[in-house]
Design a protein around this motif. Sequence first.
Motif, PDB file in Angstrom:
ATOM      1  N   MET A  10      62.048  34.576  53.968  1.00  0.00           N
ATOM      2  CA  MET A  10      62.503  33.941  55.196  1.00  0.00           C
ATOM      3  C   MET A  10      64.017  34.006  55.370  1.00  0.00           C
ATOM      4  O   MET A  10      64.526  33.850  56.461  1.00  0.00           O
ATOM      5  CB  MET A  10      62.045  32.475  55.240  1.00  0.00           C
ATOM      6  CG  MET A  10      60.554  32.301  55.344  1.00  0.00           C
ATOM      7  SD  MET A  10      59.838  33.207  56.721  1.00  0.00           S
ATOM      8  CE  MET A  10      60.318  32.145  58.069  1.00  0.00           C
ATOM      9  N   ALA A  11      64.743  34.185  54.275  1.00  0.00           N
ATOM     10  CA  ALA A  11      66.206  34.214  54.363  1.00  0.00           C
ATOM     11  C   ALA A  11      66.665  35.374  55.227  1.00  0.00           C
ATOM     12  O   ALA A  11      67.782  35.378  55.728  1.00  0.00           O
ATOM     13  CB  ALA A  11      66.813  34.329  52.977  1.00  0.00           C
ATOM     14  N   GLY A  12      65.812  36.330  55.434  1.00  0.00           N
ATOM     15  CA  GLY A  12      66.155  37.427  56.331  1.00  0.00           C
ATOM     16  C   GLY A  12      66.787  38.562  55.571  1.00  0.00           C
ATOM     17  O   GLY A  12      67.891  38.450  55.048  1.00  0.00           O
ATOM     18  N   GLY A  13      66.098  39.650  55.505  1.00  0.00           N
ATOM     19  CA  GLY A  13      66.641  40.796  54.805  1.00  0.00           C
ATOM     20  C   GLY A  13      65.709  41.959  55.045  1.00  0.00           C
ATOM     21  O   GLY A  13      64.548  41.760  55.395  1.00  0.00           O
ATOM     22  N   MET A  14      66.228  43.154  54.886  1.00  0.00           N
ATOM     23  CA  MET A  14      65.401  44.309  55.189  1.00  0.00           C
ATOM     24  C   MET A  14      65.281  45.209  53.972  1.00  0.00           C
ATOM     25  O   MET A  14      64.976  46.384  54.097  1.00  0.00           O
ATOM     26  CB  MET A  14      66.002  45.041  56.378  1.00  0.00           C
ATOM     27  CG  MET A  14      66.072  44.115  57.576  1.00  0.00           C
ATOM     28  SD  MET A  14      66.751  44.855  59.047  1.00  0.00           S
ATOM     29  CE  MET A  14      68.452  44.939  58.605  1.00  0.00           C
ATOM     30  N   GLN A  15      65.507  44.637  52.787  1.00  0.00           N
ATOM     31  CA  GLN A  15      65.462  45.436  51.570  1.00  0.00           C
ATOM     32  C   GLN A  15      64.102  46.096  51.402  1.00  0.00           C
ATOM     33  O   GLN A  15      63.990  47.216  50.957  1.00  0.00           O
ATOM     34  CB  GLN A  15      65.736  44.573  50.326  1.00  0.00           C
ATOM     35  CG  GLN A  15      67.107  43.983  50.242  1.00  0.00           C
ATOM     36  CD  GLN A  15      67.155  42.625  50.893  1.00  0.00           C
ATOM     37  OE1 GLN A  15      66.793  42.466  52.036  1.00  0.00           O
ATOM     38  NE2 GLN A  15      67.628  41.630  50.176  1.00  0.00           N
ATOM     39  N   ALA A  16      63.047  45.321  51.736  1.00  0.00           N
ATOM     40  CA  ALA A  16      61.702  45.768  51.365  1.00  0.00           C
ATOM     41  C   ALA A  16      60.948  46.443  52.501  1.00  0.00           C
ATOM     42  O   ALA A  16      59.768  46.718  52.379  1.00  0.00           O
ATOM     43  CB  ALA A  16      60.903  44.568  50.857  1.00  0.00           C
ATOM     44  N   VAL A  17      61.649  46.706  53.618  1.00  0.00           N
ATOM     45  CA  VAL A  17      60.944  47.292  54.763  1.00  0.00           C
ATOM     46  C   VAL A  17      60.486  48.705  54.433  1.00  0.00           C
ATOM     47  O   VAL A  17      61.230  49.489  53.864  1.00  0.00           O
ATOM     48  CB  VAL A  17      61.870  47.315  55.993  1.00  0.00           C
ATOM     49  CG1 VAL A  17      61.201  48.070  57.141  1.00  0.00           C
ATOM     50  CG2 VAL A  17      62.220  45.917  56.418  1.00  0.00           C
TER      51      VAL A  17
END
Lengths: 348, 338
Positions: free
Chosen positions: A198-205
């Motif tokens: 939920m913290a917001g991040g796109m590392q795992a997209v």
Amino acid sequence: MEAHSSPHARKADIRIHSRPAAAMLILIGGILALIVSAAVSICVGAADISLSTVWDALFHFNGELTSHQVIRELRIPRVLAGALTGAAFAASGAIMQGMTRNPLADSGLLGINAGAGVMLAICFAFFPGMSFVSLMLFSFVGAAAAVILVFGTGAFVRGGLTPVRLVLAGAAVSALLIAISDAIAIRYNIGRDLAFFMAGGMQAVDWAQIRIMSPWVIGCLIGAVLLSRSITLLSLGEDIAVGLGQRTGLIKTIGMLLVLILAGASVSVVGAVGFVGLIIPHVARYLVGVDYRWIIPCSAVLGSLLIVVSDIGARLFNPYSETPLGALIALIGVPFFLYLAMRERREL
Amino acid sequence: MASLHPVTPAEAARKRRAYKVIAVLGALIAAVFIISMNTGTLRLSPSEMLHTIIGSGTDKQELILYQFRLPRIVMSVLIGAGFAVSGCILQGVTRNALADPGILGINAGAGLIVILYISVMPLDKSIFMLPFMSLVGAGATAALIYALSYRRHHGISTIRLLLVGIAVAAGISAAMIVLTLKLNPDQFKFVQTWLAGSLLGTDWRFVSALLPWIAVLLPFVFVKSRVLDILNLGDHTAAGLGAALNRERLYLYGAAIGLAGSCVAVGGGIAFVGLIGPHLARRLVGPNHAYLLPASAMTGALLLIVSDSLARMYDIPTGIIVAIIGAPYFLYLLTRTK
């Protein structure tokens, strides 16, 4: 700067202050800036990669080179996710601000992100390993539940919800939904996973998520542009819109559906990133005037730019342990919200 | 102006009613207190409990009752009263029915300092310092919110106070997210449970850390009840009555923050008690603060003691139960207030 009023509006004998030339400039300049920042975003990171390698990875792909794989499988989906969710959050904010005539409308402030989040908590806890499609559909449902709670409250208020009340209702609904998410997270010991998400991040997209989410987002963006004339008329006031023959109930329903899908799909990919939908439409309105036919596309482009650039910032700031995107954008968003709140005009 | 002439028949009737209400609330609290001693994962039957109280229980029973259950119940009474009186002051001073230390971001400020502290200090040693740190955080946040919403010539506008509170809370939450992601799993679990408003770790040390604040601040506020009545009439009327407005307001804000901060310190981020307690109390005893403040303290205590019993039954943090009850109530109030 000849055309101050658009043809449709002139027909309706209403002058809408807009600057199409400025809008075109922003759209073209914004897209160029987006391409440049996307290129930068692909190059920078834990391992810096040169532009020529990026070019080769795109057009002369060699599966044996790690750098090519990093570009294809990590960096490009990441940029695409940023651009898509940025456009989606910003457009959803613009639609809401136009329809509700509320300068403080944003999917984060109104609890919609928290609604999507609670469904994600439920999915993480009870159906681990659920497919991304179902995850996204569930987050639409959660977003819808939040909207029903917030705007349902409005239905019981005489004279409707003022912007301040809407924000208060959003805060209360967020508090409720976050409490439920926390209860689930604590009970099922998924707190850290959920918080990271939920913290917001796109590392795992990954590509699969992009493939599933992009038709929804792009479809809704097109829908938003098609609806934009009606939103402009609604933004002039319900009476005027009805007087001009608008079916306001239908338009609001479609608009809300678009908001739900845009915000829900974005939260299911990058987590609860707030304030994009608050800031960007204001900037767009300031630059291009009050015609939503320009505000919505400009918001989409500027929103993409904001998230892609913020994501570069998040990586540069601390390349090895990435700063959550949501926190970084809140750094800009909170002062902006305060600025809007400080102006405190009567209608607020 | 009935409240300024306490000899009218209407006022006398209201007084009798208020005493009745307070007596009933007291009885309810006592009843729930006793029931609550009996709920939880380790059950004691009423007769076992009675034996334990008069000193003839087994060592295990005494341990459960005196070391685990009783401090937690006493704590929930104190915290409920503290939050509710804090909310009652804030609602009176700001003349806004929706004011509450949770909504105004004071809880978030306390939480941020606690996370900061935990991330640099070893977990087992930091527990004793937590209350002080969180009080500092609550005070600093409240000062920040006050400063941001203050405007010369206009003073504090309540709308701005609420919006600034929400904005500051959002900013602090973002900072907290960055910090919590750097914690190790043990620290994370502790912080998450603590922030959700858990009274799990309660023992008598926590009670004795909180008690002085409540014992000093509650009587102080009760003494000031007339000032709150006057402030409630509105600035112009109040200034006409010669109250040294700004100074009194500052004292009362100070008391509200002291109460909220010390309660957050030991109980974690429990919101909505400061909202619901005073509202229920106002319905029961009317707007006169001489009755409203004690009645708020009691409704708050009752609310929290009930929520905490439920929380123990279902094994989730108390603050979550309170939010699940409180948020719908807040929405209901939102549709009612001007």
